[in-house]
Design a protein around this motif. Structure first.
Motif, PDB file in Angstrom:
ATOM      1  N   GLY A  46      21.650  10.112  -4.026  1.00  0.00           N
ATOM      2  CA  GLY A  46      21.904   9.318  -5.145  1.00  0.00           C
ATOM      3  C   GLY A  46      21.241   9.725  -6.193  1.00  0.00           C
ATOM      4  N   HIS A  47      21.721   9.068  -7.304  1.00  0.00           N
ATOM      5  CA  HIS A  47      21.116   9.203  -8.633  1.00  0.00           C
ATOM      6  C   HIS A  47      20.818   8.108  -9.509  1.00  0.00           C
ATOM      7  CE1 HIS A  47      24.969   7.308 -10.426  1.00  0.00           C
ATOM      8  NE2 HIS A  47      25.665   8.053  -9.483  1.00  0.00           N
ATOM      9  N   ASP A  48      20.216   8.467 -10.504  1.00  0.00           N
ATOM     10  CA  ASP A  48      19.474   6.997 -11.174  1.00  0.00           C
ATOM     11  C   ASP A  48      20.469   6.400 -12.333  1.00  0.00           C
ATOM     12  OD1 ASP A  48      19.516   8.982 -13.356  1.00  0.00           O
ATOM     13  OD2 ASP A  48      17.284   9.099 -13.256  1.00  0.00           O
ATOM     14  N   GLY A  49      21.611   6.738 -12.576  1.00  0.00           N
ATOM     15  CA  GLY A  49      22.585   6.185 -13.359  1.00  0.00           C
ATOM     16  C   GLY A  49      22.372   6.521 -14.662  1.00  0.00           C
ATOM     17  N   ALA A  63      34.318  13.477 -12.433  1.00  0.00           N
ATOM     18  CA  ALA A  63      33.427  13.902 -11.016  1.00  0.00           C
ATOM     19  C   ALA A  63      32.130  13.972 -11.192  1.00  0.00           C
ATOM     20  CB  ALA A  63      34.156  14.783 -10.115  1.00  0.00           C
ATOM     21  N   GLU A  64      31.729  14.689 -12.559  1.00  0.00           N
ATOM     22  CA  GLU A  64      30.404  15.381 -12.832  1.00  0.00           C
ATOM     23  C   GLU A  64      29.694  14.141 -13.185  1.00  0.00           C
ATOM     24  OE1 GLU A  64      32.977  15.045 -16.647  1.00  0.00           O
ATOM     25  OE2 GLU A  64      33.337  16.045 -14.568  1.00  0.00           O
ATOM     26  N   THR A  65      28.225  14.518 -13.213  1.00  0.00           N
ATOM     27  CA  THR A  65      27.178  13.724 -13.692  1.00  0.00           C
ATOM     28  C   THR A  65      26.124  14.474 -14.236  1.00  0.00           C
ATOM     29  OG1 THR A  65      25.939  11.663 -13.000  1.00  0.00           O
ATOM     30  CG2 THR A  65      25.846  13.713 -11.572  1.00  0.00           C
ATOM     31  N   PHE A  66      25.450  13.553 -15.393  1.00  0.00           N
ATOM     32  CA  PHE A  66      24.311  14.201 -16.088  1.00  0.00           C
ATOM     33  C   PHE A  66      23.067  13.199 -15.749  1.00  0.00           C
ATOM     34  CE2 PHE A  66      28.147  15.118 -18.964  1.00  0.00           C
ATOM     35  CZ  PHE A  66      27.975  16.496 -19.031  1.00  0.00           C
ATOM     36  N   ALA A  67      23.271  12.479 -14.487  1.00  0.00           N
ATOM     37  CA  ALA A  67      22.152  11.731 -14.194  1.00  0.00           C
ATOM     38  C   ALA A  67      21.144  12.671 -13.213  1.00  0.00           C
ATOM     39  CB  ALA A  67      22.673  10.502 -13.339  1.00  0.00           C
ATOM     40  N   ASN A  68      20.064  12.015 -12.921  1.00  0.00           N
ATOM     41  CA  ASN A  68      19.103  12.864 -11.992  1.00  0.00           C
ATOM     42  C   ASN A  68      19.655  12.356 -10.948  1.00  0.00           C
ATOM     43  OD1 ASN A  68      17.206  13.787 -14.278  1.00  0.00           O
ATOM     44  ND2 ASN A  68      16.725  11.624 -14.556  1.00  0.00           N
ATOM     45  N   VAL A  69      19.691  13.472  -9.988  1.00  0.00           N
ATOM     46  CA  VAL A  69      19.991  13.186  -8.545  1.00  0.00           C
ATOM     47  C   VAL A  69      18.777  13.606  -7.549  1.00  0.00           C
ATOM     48  CG1 VAL A  69      21.584  14.515  -6.681  1.00  0.00           C
ATOM     49  CG2 VAL A  69      22.440  14.148  -9.084  1.00  0.00           C
ATOM     50  N   TYR A  70      18.791  12.632  -6.442  1.00  0.00           N
ATOM     51  CA  TYR A  70      17.530  12.644  -5.585  1.00  0.00           C
ATOM     52  C   TYR A  70      17.929  12.803  -4.234  1.00  0.00           C
ATOM     53  CZ  TYR A  70      14.887  10.835  -9.800  1.00  0.00           C
ATOM     54  OH  TYR A  70      14.315  10.815 -10.904  1.00  0.00           O
TER      55      TYR A  70
END
Length: 250
Positions: free
Chosen positions: A199-202, A143-150
């Motif tokens: 969203g995030h930048d992937g 579930a976690e992410t290291f992407a940049n979130v906007y």
């Protein structure tokens, strides 16, 4: 009918600031959002303490706020904006904004975007709030992410524009499984909140995240809370099969 207007913009940075890449956006109640992007002064006054810029814009209508942002470029240490003055050259109508703030990621605010309400005799000056935006990550494997979130907040009287969620008020790495991260998003009052776009930048391996919901308060002391539930993946291959989504409040 849209007309072209020559406007004078006077920016007063601190004496030790450099002129950054910056964008100014004007919000009004009838025409939406006007935008001016500048990379250098087109007219520079013979003073080291202020810049004079002349630009052409469409009819800005009754401006009730501006949004000033700087690009996050390497070696940019920050910019202190003391005040901002806009004059329409034909009518000599002026708008003045007292800013007195840093746009930087190194100060306490850690913000490259600032909004300022217009102060005029004809319209009420809206308050500026530090909205508390909480991002709730689900309890799912991966579930976690290291992407940049906007995120963008939308309310009855406007929006925040796209904001990168830089610095969490919660300790530890951001956007981890079964974790709630809270961020301060400063903006001129949006009125009743209606929706968010998040969203995030992937960036990074396995960038998709499982988002339970986003909750927003007008301030850290406010009892009023808006809830934007999702309970789904923001991922190119799972759930919605997209990395950006719009969520209405309940």
């Amino acid at each position: 009918e849209t007309k072209r207007i020559d406007s004078i913009i006077m920016l007063f940075p601190a004496s030790n600031s450099t002129f950054p890449l910056f964008t100014v956006k004007f919000r009004n109640s009838t025409l939406g959002l006007g935008k001016i992007s500048l990379s250098e002064p087109t007219l520079t006054a013979p003073s080291s303490s202020w810049y004079l810029v002349q630009v052409e814009t469409g009819d800005l209508g009754d401006v009730y706020k501006i949004r000033v942002s700087c690009d996050d470029v390497p070696c940019f240490k920050g910019w202190h904006l003391r005040s901002f003055h806009l004059q329409e050259l034909h009518t000599k109508q002026e708008l003045n904004f007292e800013c007195n703030c840093w746009l930087t990621l190194k100060s306490e605010d850690k913000e490259l975007v600032k909004e300022f309400p217009a102060a005029t005799e004809d319209q009420e000056t809206l308050p500026v709030y530090k909205y508390v935006v909480s991002v709730h990550i689900g309890d799912r494997w991966g579930a976690e992410t290291f992407a940049n979130v906007y995120l963008t907040l939308y309310g009855k009287t406007g929006d925040t524009g796209v904001r990168k969620l830089h610095t969490s008020l919660t300790k530890g790495r951001k956007f981890q499984r079964n974790k709630v991260d809270s961020f301060l998003v400063e903006a001129v009052s949006l009125g009743h909140l209606q929706k968010v776009v998040i969203g995030h930048d992937g960036e990074g391996y396995g960038a998709g995240m499982y988002l339970k919901m986003v909750t927003v308060k007008e301030s850290q002391d406010s009892d009023k809370e808006w809830v934007f539930p999702l309970w789904n993946w923001l991922d190119t291959h799972l759930g919605l099969c997209k990395t950006v989504c719009e969520i209405a409040t309940v």
